[in-house]
Design a protein around this motif. Structure first.
Motif, PDB file in Angstrom:
ATOM      1  N   ALA A  43       0.796  -0.947  -0.089  1.00 30.31           N
ATOM      2  CA  ALA A  43      -0.106   0.183  -0.018  1.00 30.31           C
ATOM      3  C   ALA A  43       0.771   1.237  -0.069  1.00 30.31           C
ATOM      4  O   ALA A  43       0.712   2.112  -0.840  1.00 30.31           O
ATOM      5  CB  ALA A  43      -1.082  -0.037   1.301  1.00 30.31           C
ATOM      6  N   LEU A  44       1.861   1.221   0.812  1.00 30.07           N
ATOM      7  CA  LEU A  44       2.826   2.340   0.746  1.00 30.07           C
ATOM      8  C   LEU A  44       3.499   2.542  -0.437  1.00 30.07           C
ATOM      9  O   LEU A  44       3.756   3.566  -0.898  1.00 30.07           O
ATOM     10  CB  LEU A  44       3.630   2.155   1.974  1.00 30.07           C
ATOM     11  N   ARG A  45       3.883   1.433  -1.228  1.00 30.43           N
ATOM     12  CA  ARG A  45       4.548   1.642  -2.330  1.00 30.43           C
ATOM     13  C   ARG A  45       3.612   2.288  -3.515  1.00 30.43           C
ATOM     14  O   ARG A  45       4.073   3.065  -4.097  1.00 30.43           O
ATOM     15  CB  ARG A  45       4.820   0.291  -2.907  1.00 30.43           C
ATOM     16  N   ALA A  46       2.280   2.065  -3.580  1.00 34.88           N
ATOM     17  CA  ALA A  46       1.394   2.406  -4.389  1.00 34.88           C
ATOM     18  C   ALA A  46       1.012   4.064  -3.760  1.00 34.88           C
ATOM     19  O   ALA A  46       0.821   4.737  -4.720  1.00 34.88           O
ATOM     20  CB  ALA A  46       0.091   1.684  -4.465  1.00 34.88           C
ATOM     21  N   LEU A  47       0.890   4.343  -2.702  1.00 33.81           N
ATOM     22  CA  LEU A  47       0.201   5.534  -2.156  1.00 33.81           C
ATOM     23  C   LEU A  47       1.152   6.482  -1.593  1.00 33.81           C
ATOM     24  O   LEU A  47       0.983   7.661  -1.634  1.00 33.81           O
ATOM     25  CB  LEU A  47      -0.647   5.078  -0.915  1.00 33.81           C
ATOM     26  N   ALA A  48       2.431   6.096  -1.176  1.00 33.93           N
ATOM     27  CA  ALA A  48       3.386   7.083  -0.761  1.00 33.93           C
ATOM     28  C   ALA A  48       4.938   6.427  -1.331  1.00 33.93           C
ATOM     29  O   ALA A  48       5.560   6.119  -0.240  1.00 33.93           O
ATOM     30  CB  ALA A  48       3.453   7.161   0.634  1.00 33.93           C
ATOM     31  N   PRO A  49       4.956   6.341  -2.588  1.00 37.92           N
ATOM     32  CA  PRO A  49       6.085   5.731  -3.088  1.00 37.92           C
ATOM     33  C   PRO A  49       7.532   6.480  -2.695  1.00 37.92           C
ATOM     34  O   PRO A  49       8.500   5.597  -2.714  1.00 37.92           O
ATOM     35  CB  PRO A  49       6.024   5.997  -4.668  1.00 37.92           C
ATOM     36  N   ASP A  50       7.572   7.720  -2.335  1.00 39.73           N
ATOM     37  CA  ASP A  50       8.731   8.471  -2.009  1.00 39.73           C
ATOM     38  C   ASP A  50       9.003   8.544  -0.616  1.00 39.73           C
ATOM     39  O   ASP A  50       9.706   9.332  -0.180  1.00 39.73           O
ATOM     40  CB  ASP A  50       8.961   9.780  -2.685  1.00 39.73           C
ATOM     41  N   SER A  51       8.153   7.989   0.315  1.00 38.40           N
ATOM     42  CA  SER A  51       8.184   8.247   1.708  1.00 38.40           C
ATOM     43  C   SER A  51       9.278   7.296   2.306  1.00 38.40           C
ATOM     44  O   SER A  51       9.551   6.249   1.895  1.00 38.40           O
ATOM     45  CB  SER A  51       6.771   7.796   2.340  1.00 38.40           C
ATOM     46  N   ALA A  52       9.495   7.684   3.735  1.00 38.76           N
ATOM     47  CA  ALA A  52      10.638   6.907   4.522  1.00 38.76           C
ATOM     48  C   ALA A  52       9.942   5.667   4.790  1.00 38.76           C
ATOM     49  O   ALA A  52      10.617   4.617   4.900  1.00 38.76           O
ATOM     50  CB  ALA A  52      11.070   7.562   5.473  1.00 38.76           C
ATOM     51  N   ALA A  53       8.631   5.660   5.099  1.00 42.95           N
ATOM     52  CA  ALA A  53       8.004   4.551   5.527  1.00 42.95           C
ATOM     53  C   ALA A  53       7.924   3.508   4.500  1.00 42.95           C
ATOM     54  O   ALA A  53       8.364   2.110   4.730  1.00 42.95           O
ATOM     55  CB  ALA A  53       6.646   4.898   5.847  1.00 42.95           C
ATOM     56  N   ARG A  54       7.679   3.765   3.310  1.00 39.26           N
ATOM     57  CA  ARG A  54       7.705   2.918   2.077  1.00 39.26           C
ATOM     58  C   ARG A  54       9.078   2.417   1.947  1.00 39.26           C
ATOM     59  O   ARG A  54       9.092   1.342   1.704  1.00 39.26           O
ATOM     60  CB  ARG A  54       7.404   3.650   0.713  1.00 39.26           C
ATOM     61  N   THR A  55      10.231   3.070   2.042  1.00 42.22           N
ATOM     62  CA  THR A  55      11.426   2.434   1.963  1.00 42.22           C
ATOM     63  C   THR A  55      11.933   1.512   2.889  1.00 42.22           C
ATOM     64  O   THR A  55      12.473   0.449   2.778  1.00 42.22           O
ATOM     65  CB  THR A  55      12.375   3.740   1.892  1.00 42.22           C
ATOM     66  N   PHE A  56      11.255   1.826   4.322  1.00 39.94           N
ATOM     67  CA  PHE A  56      11.552   0.759   5.355  1.00 39.94           C
ATOM     68  C   PHE A  56      10.694  -0.233   5.194  1.00 39.94           C
ATOM     69  O   PHE A  56      11.254  -1.629   5.205  1.00 39.94           O
ATOM     70  CB  PHE A  56      11.012   1.550   6.640  1.00 39.94           C
ATOM     71  N   PHE A  57       9.423  -0.416   4.917  1.00 39.88           N
ATOM     72  CA  PHE A  57       8.638  -1.374   4.839  1.00 39.88           C
ATOM     73  C   PHE A  57       8.966  -2.321   3.485  1.00 39.88           C
ATOM     74  O   PHE A  57       9.253  -3.502   3.512  1.00 39.88           O
ATOM     75  CB  PHE A  57       6.931  -1.076   4.717  1.00 39.88           C
TER      76      PHE A  57
END
Length: 192
Positions: A43-57
């Protein structure tokens, strides 16, 4: 000694008509946590691709997916071993068939979704590394069919699996909150 005799001697470990044993519960809830991680990362990859949370998860997506694949196989084998003495699924024939079909679909997708990603990785001629251990080295020939199958179906079937898991949760809550039966309690507390 038969599996039934072993199960009768170790009701805490094995499933019984009254509830699920510690192994089934550990596999169920452990995999639930892994799926929560996987779907959060997707979900983070789709909705927040440039976020630190996406990178971590997302950094652990392959590792957790491969772990789910192995655990799904183990869970399926454990389920087959315990099938004769598991709790009943539903009060009517329709409910039993629906529950069994739902469980079969869940388990099939738990194996197929990560398998498609593994095959896609191998087909792309990339090294396949899980938890820092290289299981398949890069350097083979590319296989367009494996890549195409993974690209076409991994994400789509992954979200289908997410919907089935959501339905599974809704039905467990329905049994617990509306019907007030022991369905959820058998997976929470094990044999009574």
């Amino acid at each position: 000694m038969s599996a039934e005799t072993i199960a009768e001697r170790r009701p805490f470990v094995f499933d019984s008509p009254d509830g699920f044993g510690i192994v089934s519960r550990a596999l169920h809830w452990g995999m639930a946590a892994l799926f929560a991680w996987q779907f959060t990362s997707a979900a983070l990859r789709a909705l927040a691709p440039d976020s630190a949370a996406r990178t971590f998860f997302w950094a652990y997506h392959v590792d957790i997916g491969a772990t789910i694949f192995v655990l799904a196989i183990a869970r399926g084998l454990w389920g087959l071993l315990n099938a004769p003495h598991r709790p009943a699924e539903g009060d009517s024939t329709f409910e039993r068939i629906a529950a069994q079909f739902g469980q079969l679909a869940l388990h099939a997708l738990m194996i197929v979704v990560p398998l498609l990603a593994i095959l896609r990785s191998i087909g792309n001629d990339r090294a396949f590394t899980v938890w820092g251990v290289e299981l398949v080295a890069a350097g083979g020939e590319k296989n367009a069919a494996l890549v195409a199958a993974g690209n076409a179906a991994h994400g789509l079937l992954g979200w289908a699996l997410a919907l089935l898991i959501a339905g599974h949760i809704v039905m467990a809550l329905f049994h617990h909150l509306v019907r007030r039966d022991a369905t959820l309690a058998r997976m929470l507390g094990g044999p009574r």
